[in-house]
Every structure is written in structure tokens, then in C-alpha cells.
Motif scaffolding. Structure first.
Motif, mmCIF file in Angstrom:
data_model
loop_
_atom_site.group_PDB
_atom_site.id
_atom_site.type_symbol
_atom_site.label_atom_id
_atom_site.label_comp_id
_atom_site.label_asym_id
_atom_site.label_seq_id
_atom_site.Cartn_x
_atom_site.Cartn_y
_atom_site.Cartn_z
ATOM 1 N N ALA B 20 0.830 -1.208 0.000
ATOM 2 C CA ALA B 20 0.000 0.000 0.000
ATOM 3 C C ALA B 20 0.864 1.258 0.000
ATOM 4 O O ALA B 20 0.563 2.236 -0.702
ATOM 5 C CB ALA B 20 -0.923 -0.002 1.215
ATOM 6 N N GLU B 21 1.948 1.222 0.787
ATOM 7 C CA GLU B 21 2.865 2.372 0.815
ATOM 8 C C GLU B 21 3.531 2.563 -0.542
ATOM 9 O O GLU B 21 3.714 3.694 -1.013
ATOM 10 C CB GLU B 21 3.934 2.166 1.894
ATOM 11 N N LEU B 22 3.899 1.457 -1.175
ATOM 12 C CA LEU B 22 4.538 1.546 -2.492
ATOM 13 C C LEU B 22 3.603 2.163 -3.516
ATOM 14 O O LEU B 22 3.979 3.075 -4.260
ATOM 15 C CB LEU B 22 4.967 0.150 -2.959
ATOM 16 N N ALA B 103 13.062 2.583 -1.212
ATOM 17 C CA ALA B 103 13.678 3.825 -0.712
ATOM 18 C C ALA B 103 12.793 5.020 -1.049
ATOM 19 O O ALA B 103 12.688 5.968 -0.272
ATOM 20 C CB ALA B 103 15.070 4.002 -1.317
ATOM 21 N N VAL B 104 12.138 4.959 -2.196
ATOM 22 C CA VAL B 104 11.226 6.043 -2.588
ATOM 23 C C VAL B 104 10.013 6.077 -1.647
ATOM 24 O O VAL B 104 9.600 7.132 -1.173
ATOM 25 C CB VAL B 104 10.769 5.870 -4.055
ATOM 26 N N VAL B 138 20.035 4.932 -1.387
ATOM 27 C CA VAL B 138 19.587 6.126 -0.664
ATOM 28 C C VAL B 138 18.566 6.867 -1.522
ATOM 29 O O VAL B 138 18.678 6.908 -2.753
ATOM 30 C CB VAL B 138 20.766 7.074 -0.331
ATOM 31 N N PRO B 139 17.553 7.450 -0.887
ATOM 32 C CA PRO B 139 16.536 8.166 -1.665
ATOM 33 C C PRO B 139 17.085 9.471 -2.226
ATOM 34 O O PRO B 139 17.937 10.113 -1.603
ATOM 35 C CB PRO B 139 15.431 8.421 -0.629
ATOM 36 N N SER B 144 11.707 20.189 -2.852
ATOM 37 C CA SER B 144 10.314 20.273 -2.417
ATOM 38 C C SER B 144 9.879 19.059 -1.601
ATOM 39 O O SER B 144 8.715 18.957 -1.204
ATOM 40 C CB SER B 144 9.398 20.442 -3.635
ATOM 41 N N GLY B 145 10.794 18.136 -1.374
ATOM 42 C CA GLY B 145 10.510 17.011 -0.492
ATOM 43 C C GLY B 145 10.021 15.751 -1.176
ATOM 44 O O GLY B 145 9.731 14.755 -0.509
ATOM 45 N N HIS B 146 9.938 15.767 -2.490
ATOM 46 C CA HIS B 146 9.517 14.548 -3.192
ATOM 47 C C HIS B 146 10.711 13.629 -3.404
ATOM 48 O O HIS B 146 11.817 14.086 -3.711
ATOM 49 C CB HIS B 146 8.905 14.903 -4.551
ATOM 50 N N VAL B 147 10.468 12.331 -3.266
ATOM 51 C CA VAL B 147 11.532 11.353 -3.510
ATOM 52 C C VAL B 147 11.400 10.887 -4.964
ATOM 53 O O VAL B 147 10.431 10.221 -5.322
ATOM 54 C CB VAL B 147 11.438 10.154 -2.551
ATOM 55 N N LEU B 148 12.385 11.250 -5.771
ATOM 56 C CA LEU B 148 12.278 10.997 -7.209
ATOM 57 C C LEU B 148 12.789 9.607 -7.586
ATOM 58 O O LEU B 148 12.335 9.022 -8.568
ATOM 59 C CB LEU B 148 13.069 12.051 -7.979
ATOM 60 N N GLY B 149 13.756 9.112 -6.860
ATOM 61 C CA GLY B 149 14.355 7.820 -7.200
ATOM 62 C C GLY B 149 15.371 7.463 -6.145
ATOM 63 O O GLY B 149 15.205 7.823 -4.978
#
Lengths: 127, 185
Positions: B20-22, B103-104, B138-139, B144-149
Motif C-alpha cells: 500500500a505504501e509503495l 527507498a522512494v 539512498v533516496p 520540495s521534499g519529493h523522492v524521485l528515485g
């Protein structure tokens, strides 16, 4: 349902049905999967499901626009229709549409490379 | 990699994200829009990301290092060292096999010292067929706080990662994120 199944699941109403009521499972290998990887080839239905998840409020207008531009009906399972749709999406000014196309293109390329080197099998039709 | 020794902290395996988190993380449209602003196909960007991955692989003594951008249903490999075969040819993998997706989803470092023993990854075909035996990533977190990859290393054998390994990976990840920001419009 596993994550893979959730990401790849195509609703039954999106699957092609023949005039005799049977589903077309052999059209251009669309219903085949690479067994060792459990990876099915993407279809127009997979793209539709991704967009339904990503742009739920604008889905109808986005989807109908893409179908019109690509000249398909939305229930095709052949590769050519998928590639036409992805081409239109890649060139779209809608950023989410272009990203969605890029992801499906990676899935298609993955299927192509894996199916060239591993056995494939026909996907079981849904009950 | 830096050999863990007496007195050296060994990073434990980290929990994987739930399905669900993914799904929530991967389908975050603000995050995807930010990825869409990166000119990730620019040859100069790729060359610089490849150089960072080569350095990271060398520093940690591992055969493969990647920079990935994780989309909704697939991960893109936008910089790499030591990668060949079908993943290199396809330019990525389906998202459901992506270690980097964890990690994302968590926004935290993701460590799998022994994939074959890991309850989440042991049935992953990248493990069972392609032979990924260990992973640390590592993320890549935008301003802006988004995890891109993620920026990661991959081993062909099970092994522990030291705190020093993860520090080196994190520093390289900061460099990667700065580069991605430079090529965003």
C-alpha cells in the motif's frame, strides 16, 4: 492481490471479446507472459488502468483525447495499437501522461528482452 | 566496499515498504510531475551520472551502481556503472521488482544485505533469476521534499554494509540530486 498483480491488473471489461463471446488470447501475443518473471506484455488496457489511477478526475477527457489522437478504440490488445497510443502519450503536453507512457515503454521493452530469452506462456483467462 | 571491522557499525537490513505504501508513493502525481521536469535523457546529464555511479561502485567495491527515477509502473535507469544485459537494454525494470521503489516509498535508506534471505526480496526475479544478492540505496529527495528515485549499489554476493558505506552513498546521492535539479526545467 500482490503488488505486481495490482500494478498490472487489467479489468475484465477492458479485455477484447470475440463475437462468439470468447476472449482473444492470441492476438499478437498480447496475452502471453514470461513465466520465470511473471511479466505479461503491456496492453492498451494496462495503460488505461494506470491513467485511471493517476488522473481519476480528468480521466474521461484525457483518455478520450488520447484515443482520438491515436485512432484506436481503447479495447485493442495488439502491439501496434499500444505503440500508437504510447507515441501519442509521449508527445503529450500533459506531464503525467508522458510519464505514464515512459513507464509502460520500459515495461514493454522489459517484456521484449525477457521473452526473447525465456519461455512464455499463454495467460489464463479470468474466470 | 569498506570492510566492516571491530568497532565499525554494520547497517542492519531495513524494513521494506508495504504494498500500500509503495502504490501510494509511486502514484503520487506531484512527485511524478517533478520527475517529468527533469531532462533525464540529456546526454551530458547521463555522462555525469555515469561518472558518479562509477565512483560510488569503486568506493564501495561493488560491481554495479545505479541512479534510478521511479515512475508509477517502472523504474528508469538514468545513470549506471557495471550494468549490462536486459535491464541496460530496456532502460529499467517494472516497478514491482524495483529495490529502489522501497527507498522512494519510505524516504529512507534501504539496505538488503542478503537478498536470498530477505522475506520481501527473496522471490523477486531480479534475485532468483538475475542474481542480485545485496543492495543498498539512498533516496533522491528534491528541494520540495519529493523522492524521485534512488542512488544505489548492487552486489553479486551477500554482504554487510558499514555506516561508512552508507555515508559515502548518501554523499554521492546529494551530488546526484543536485545534478538532477540542474537539469530540471
Amino acid at each position: 492481490m500482490t503488488l505486481a498483480a495490482k500494478l498490472a491488473h487489467v479489468p475484465a471489461q477492458n479485455q477484447m471479446t470475440g463475437s462468439d463471446g470468447t476472449q482473444n488470447l492470441t492476438d499478437d501475443g498480447a496475452r502471453r507472459t514470461v513465466t520465470r518473471y511473471d511479466l505479461a506484455r503491456p496492453t492498451v488496457g494496462h495503460v488505461r488502468q494506470s491513467l485511471e489511477r493517476l488522473v481519476p478526475e480528468d480521466f474521461d477527457s484525457v483518455w478520450n483525447g488520447l484515443l482520438e489522437e491515436s485512432g484506436i478504440h481503447g479495447f485493442e490488445q495488439d502491439r501496434e495499437s499500444l505503440e500508437r497510443l504510447l507515441t501519442v502519450m509521449t508527445l503529450s503536453v500533459h506531464p503525467i501522461t508522458a510519464i505514464c507512457a515512459r513507464a509502460q515503454a520500459v515495461r514493454l521493452a522489459s517484456f521484449d528482452h525477457l521473452s526473447a530469452n525465456h519461455p512464455t506462456a499463454e495467460v489464463e483467462p479470468p474466470p | 566496499m569498506n570492510e566492516p571491522s571491530l568497532g565499525t557499525t554494520v547497517a542492519p537490513a531495513t524494513p521494506a515498504a508495504t504494498p500500500a505504501e509503495l502504490i501510494a508513493a509511486l502514484t503520487d502525481t506531484d512527485r511524478l510531475r517533478e520527475i517529468g521536469r527533469v531532462d533525464f535523457a540529456h546526454p551530458a546529464l547521463k555522462a555525469q551520472l555515469d561518472a558518479i555511479t562509477a565512483r560510488t561502485a569503486s568506493e564501495l567495491g561493488l560491481p554495479i551502481s545505479l541512479v534510478t527515477l521511479v515512475l508509477d509502473t517502472a523504474q528508469l535507469v538514468v545513470g549506471s556503472h557495471g550494468l549490462d544485459g536486459w535491464i541496460s537494454a530496456a532502460g529499467g525494470t517494472p516497478a514491482e521488482w524495483s529495490f529502489c521503489a522501497h527507498a522512494v516509498a519510505s524516504g529512507e535508506v534501504y539496505v538488503v544485505p542478503d537478498s536470498a534471505q530477505d522475506p520481501v526480496q527473496r522471490d523477486n526475479p531480479l534475485v532468483t533469476v538475475d542474481g542480485i544478492a545485496s543492495y543498498a540505496g539512498v533516496p533522491l529527495v528534491s528541494a520540495s521534499g519529493h523522492v524521485l528515485g534512488a542512488h544505489c549499489v548492487i552486489g553479486a554476493e551477500a554482504q554487510d554494509f558499514s555506516a561508512a558505506d552508507l555515508d559515502a552513498l548518501a554523499r554521492a546521492g546529494d551530488e546526484v540530486m543536485a545534478l538532477l535539479a540542474e537539469y530540471a526545467h
